[in-house]
Enzyme design. Structure first.
Site, PDB file in Angstrom:
ATOM      1  N   HIS A 201       0.822  -1.211   0.000  1.00 34.62           N
ATOM      2  CA  HIS A 201       0.000   0.000   0.000  1.00 34.62           C
ATOM      3  C   HIS A 201       0.853   1.256   0.000  1.00 34.62           C
ATOM      4  O   HIS A 201       0.408   2.313  -0.429  1.00 34.62           O
ATOM      5  CB  HIS A 201      -0.999  -0.031   1.161  1.00 34.62           C
ATOM      6  N   ARG A 308     -10.511   3.741  -1.069  1.00 34.29           N
ATOM      7  CA  ARG A 308      -9.932   3.034   0.090  1.00 34.29           C
ATOM      8  C   ARG A 308     -10.160   3.888   1.331  1.00 34.29           C
ATOM      9  O   ARG A 308      -9.421   4.834   1.591  1.00 34.29           O
ATOM     10  CB  ARG A 308      -8.426   2.814  -0.116  1.00 34.29           C
ATOM     11  N   ARG A 344     -15.436   1.479  -0.614  1.00 31.22           N
ATOM     12  CA  ARG A 344     -15.126   0.168  -0.036  1.00 31.22           C
ATOM     13  C   ARG A 344     -15.146   0.274   1.482  1.00 31.22           C
ATOM     14  O   ARG A 344     -14.560   1.201   2.043  1.00 31.22           O
ATOM     15  CB  ARG A 344     -13.743  -0.294  -0.504  1.00 31.22           C
ATOM     16  N   GLU A 443     -10.931 -11.207  -4.230  1.00 31.34           N
ATOM     17  CA  GLU A 443      -9.479 -11.108  -4.077  1.00 31.34           C
ATOM     18  C   GLU A 443      -8.906 -12.281  -3.298  1.00 31.34           C
ATOM     19  O   GLU A 443      -7.729 -12.315  -2.975  1.00 31.34           O
ATOM     20  CB  GLU A 443      -9.087  -9.768  -3.451  1.00 31.34           C
ATOM     21  N   ASN A 466      -4.329  -7.334  -6.536  1.00 30.33           N
ATOM     22  CA  ASN A 466      -3.156  -7.231  -5.647  1.00 30.33           C
ATOM     23  C   ASN A 466      -3.163  -8.372  -4.642  1.00 30.33           C
ATOM     24  O   ASN A 466      -2.153  -9.020  -4.400  1.00 30.33           O
ATOM     25  CB  ASN A 466      -3.162  -5.902  -4.891  1.00 30.33           C
ATOM     26  N   ASP A 467      -4.326  -8.574  -4.048  1.00 34.55           N
ATOM     27  CA  ASP A 467      -4.430  -9.669  -3.088  1.00 34.55           C
ATOM     28  C   ASP A 467      -4.641 -11.010  -3.776  1.00 34.55           C
ATOM     29  O   ASP A 467      -4.129 -12.025  -3.323  1.00 34.55           O
ATOM     30  CB  ASP A 467      -5.585  -9.402  -2.105  1.00 34.55           C
ATOM     31  N   ARG A 477       2.802  -9.875  -0.656  1.00 35.06           N
ATOM     32  CA  ARG A 477       2.916  -8.747  -1.579  1.00 35.06           C
ATOM     33  C   ARG A 477       3.867  -7.659  -1.088  1.00 35.06           C
ATOM     34  O   ARG A 477       4.158  -6.711  -1.808  1.00 35.06           O
ATOM     35  CB  ARG A 477       1.529  -8.168  -1.895  1.00 35.06           C
ATOM     36  N   CYS A 514      -9.868  -3.682  -9.903  1.00 37.03           N
ATOM     37  CA  CYS A 514      -9.353  -2.462  -9.272  1.00 37.03           C
ATOM     38  C   CYS A 514      -7.966  -2.657  -8.680  1.00 37.03           C
ATOM     39  O   CYS A 514      -7.436  -1.763  -8.036  1.00 37.03           O
ATOM     40  CB  CYS A 514     -10.319  -1.932  -8.223  1.00 37.03           C
TER      41      CYS A 514
HETATM   42  C1  PEP Z   1      -6.459  -5.475  -4.319  1.00 31.52           C
HETATM   43  O1  PEP Z   1      -6.208  -6.299  -3.448  1.00 31.52           O
HETATM   44  O2  PEP Z   1      -6.197  -5.639  -5.525  1.00 31.52           O
HETATM   45  C2  PEP Z   1      -7.079  -4.193  -3.967  1.00 31.52           C
HETATM   46  C3  PEP Z   1      -7.466  -3.339  -4.882  1.00 31.52           C
HETATM   47  O3  PEP Z   1      -7.179  -3.902  -2.643  1.00 31.52           O
HETATM   48  P1  PEP Z   1      -5.929  -3.435  -1.754  1.00 31.52           P
HETATM   49  O4  PEP Z   1      -4.780  -3.155  -2.673  1.00 31.52           O
HETATM   50  O5  PEP Z   1      -6.370  -2.219  -1.032  1.00 31.52           O
HETATM   51  O6  PEP Z   1      -5.701  -4.602  -0.872  1.00 31.52           O
HETATM   52 MG    MG Z   2      -7.070  -6.092  -1.510  1.00 32.27          MG
END
Ligand code: PEP
Ligand code: MG
Length: 592
Positions: A201, A308, A344, A443, A466-467, A477, A514
């Site tokens: 993040h 977020r 979210r 995710e 991402n997750d 990550r 996203c």
């Molecule tokens: C993701 O996991 O792709 C996502 C958009 O949420 P975050 O990056 O906030 O975990």
């Molecule tokens: Mg996520």
């Protein structure tokens, strides 16, 4: 850029996480040796306040230790609880306290530095004595010192970052998302860290703030010095200490090229995201803070695909109440109306943690108490947020989305809480959009596998790649050591994305993406080919993705996806994706 390393300059290579070039003096926060504290002068008249601060931190630490001791005694018996007696005794040691106060007064300095210095002196004396009992006392001393320092500074190394007084590039061992959110944008030109990776993040925030950033530099914070002049290349993931004039000149040329590209991209800002063969894509922005609201339109996004909300909760002692949240959601919804804003619900946990000082750190935070799991346990917190979102829905096109859904039970429970909130608001006569759309992030691989069932309970999906990548491949990550294994084009990931989108369409709902994949022009075509209806990316990444979409045929994207779904090699998939992206939008990929 120059591969030639010129005499006198030092190149440190890491992971490029946020594009751009910065040049300036370095401020090195350093490897956060947890018992080292920055030293700064304190005027004579403010010295008594420093002593008071110290005393308060000691009292606070004592209270925390007593509370922990109480919990341990209840859970494990008095024998185990006694280990805290030694720490409590250290806190009450009058000699230590006297020495620290004398140090503050005689040197005219801040309390945390004085406390750390004196404790370190004690610690080195203890560690030199070869006695198992005293070695144990050193462990206690270290522990209690850390706790006092934590209470003194609030949150670790923010003190130094809060005291920048001229433009600089920050070098740190690591920066948490909360620390990054606090960076003074007027003074911080960019940052570089030893730790970190593409989808942390902190990296995501750097892209939102449009701060050049390089992570994964291993030991840069040990090798660089505050005051050194450096150039930070966020395109290629390089930090060049003491760059030569020739290197500075070459980077000047690069900056000019970049500016020219940005001008070209801005031409598509007000154009729709539509492919050459007329496939319309919704291109939205990810929002981290309210400050970014103007960026949504100025970069040509059509609303917000992911807000977020966690950043409203970080860097403060108590969470915002319903009213404060309502004001925030109201502001973004009203500003962007009639464009949609997907809010979210809280995704705290993982690398975004609240400052609850008496809670032990989790050993696997990304697999732990995170997101919807917290909300379904802390219902007051969840309900306050849901009520605020619902109330804000009357002034704009608001949608609500849950993070980290792992299965039907969780989704049903969350939906149930939303329904209760609606009933309450109705009874209180507080208006909201009764038709508000509720969606789920997909995710977690389990959710992707169950997508068809989940799709019948929501109005949309947004795939959090991402997750999804980290959980599918079991690759943290945040960890730069395994960043090379974090592989968005891994066939397993692509099959899960495809499966999710197919399930959504089969149930008549839409599915977007996203995660950071959506903002990468190389991967955007692949996602569209897999059937994604919407892409949502950091505002600064929207123009490049739109530029690509407008030069692409959806048939080409579908061919790429069809190839990917039968290909066994992620490297080959990536290669094909690159070839397509370069063929249709070569301007985006000119060598920088
Ligand atoms: C993701 O996991 O792709 C996502 C958009 O949420 P975050 O990056 O906030 O975990
Ligand atoms: Mg996520």
């Amino acid at each position: 850029m120059p591969e030639l390393v010129r005499a006198g300059e030092r190149w440190l290579r890491g992971i490029p996480v946020s594009a751009g070039v910065a040049r300036g003096k370095l401020v090195v926060v350093g490897r956060q040796h947890d018992l080292e504290m920055p030293r700064y002068p304190v005027p004579a008249e403010a010295l008594p306040a420093e002593t008071t601060r110290l005393e308060q931190a000691l009292t606070q630490t004592r209270e925390q230790l007593l509370a922990i001791q109480h919990r341990v005694r209840n859970a494990m018996g008095s024998g185990d609880a006694e280990i805290f007696d030694a720490q409590l005794l250290l806190l009450d040691d009058p000699v230590l306290l006297e020495e620290v106060i004398k140090f503050i007064r005689s040197e005219g300095i801040n309390a945390e530095h004085a406390f750390a210095e004196v404790s370190n002196r004690y610690l080195s004396a203890l560690s030199e004595i070869d006695d198992p009992y005293l070695r144990e006392r050193a462990v206690d001393m270290r522990d209690v010192t850390r706790r006092v320092l934590h209470n003194l500074v609030g949150h670790e190394d923010n003190t130094l970052l809060a005291q920048l007084h001229e433009p600089c590039i920050v070098v740190a061992h690591d920066l948490t998302p909360s620390q990054t959110a606090l960076l003074n944008r007027a003074l911080v030109l960019g940052f570089a860290t030893d730790q970190g990776s593409q989808t942390s993040h902190t990296a995501i925030l750097a892209r939102s703030l449009r701060l050049p950033a390089v992570t994964g530099l291993v030991d840069a914070s040990l090798r660089l010095r505050t005051g050194e002049y450096a150039l930070l290349d966020g395109f290629n993931g390089v930090l060049i200490a003491s760059p030569t004039d020739a290197t500075l000149f070459e980077y000047g040329q690069l900056a000019k090229k970049q500016l020219a590209l940005e001008e070209r991209l801005s031409e598509v800002r007000d154009q729709p995201a539509v492919t050459l063969d007329a496939a319309r894509v919704t291109l939205s922005a990810n929002l981290e803070s309210l400050d970014e609201i103007p960026d949504v339109r100025s970069f040509g996004a059509e609303g917000v695909g992911l807000f977020r909300t966690e950043y409203l909760f970080l860097n403060r002692e108590t969470p915002p109440d319903e009213e404060e949240q309502f004001q925030a959601y109201h502001r973004v919804a009203a500003a962007l109306h009639p464009q949609p804003v997907i809010i979210r619900t809280l995704d705290l946990g993982g690398d975004k943690v609240l400052q609850r000082r008496d809670e032990p750190a989790e050993s696997n935070p990304f697999l732990g108490w995170r997101a919807i799991r917290i909300c379904l346990q802390e219902l007051d917190l969840f309900r306050a947020q849901l009520r605020a979102i619902l109330r804000a829905s009357v002034v704009g096109n608001v949608k609500l989305m849950y993070p980290m859904i792992s299965g039907l039970d969780e989704l049903n429970q969350a939906n149930e809480v939303v329904e209760q909130c609606k009933i309450e608001l109705r009874a209180e006569g507080k208006p909201f959009d009764a038709q508000i759309e509720v969606g789920a992030m997909i995710e977690i691989p389990a959710a992707a596998m169950e997508a068809e069932t989940l799709a019948s309970r929501v109005k949309f999906f947004s795939i959090g790649t991402n997750d999804l990548v980290q959980y599918t491949l079991a690759v943290d990550r945040l960890n730069p050591k395994i960043a090379h294994l974090y592989d968005p084009t891994h066939p397993a990931v692509l099959h899960l994305i495809h499966r999710t989108i197919q399930a959504a369409h089969a149930r008549g709902i839409w599915a977007g993406v996203c995660g950071e994949m959506a903002g990468d022009p190389v991967l955007a075509a692949l996602l569209l080919g897999l059937g994604a209806d919407e892409l949502s990316a950091a505002p600064g990444r929207v123009p490049a993705v739109k530029f690509l979409i407008r030069r692409l045929k959806i048939s080409e994207a579908r061919n790429l996806a069809a190839f990917a779904l039968q290909c066994e090699s992620s490297a080959e998939i990536l290669q094909q994706a690159r070839e397509l992206a370069t063929a249709v939008a070569s301007d985006l990929f000119e060598k920088t």
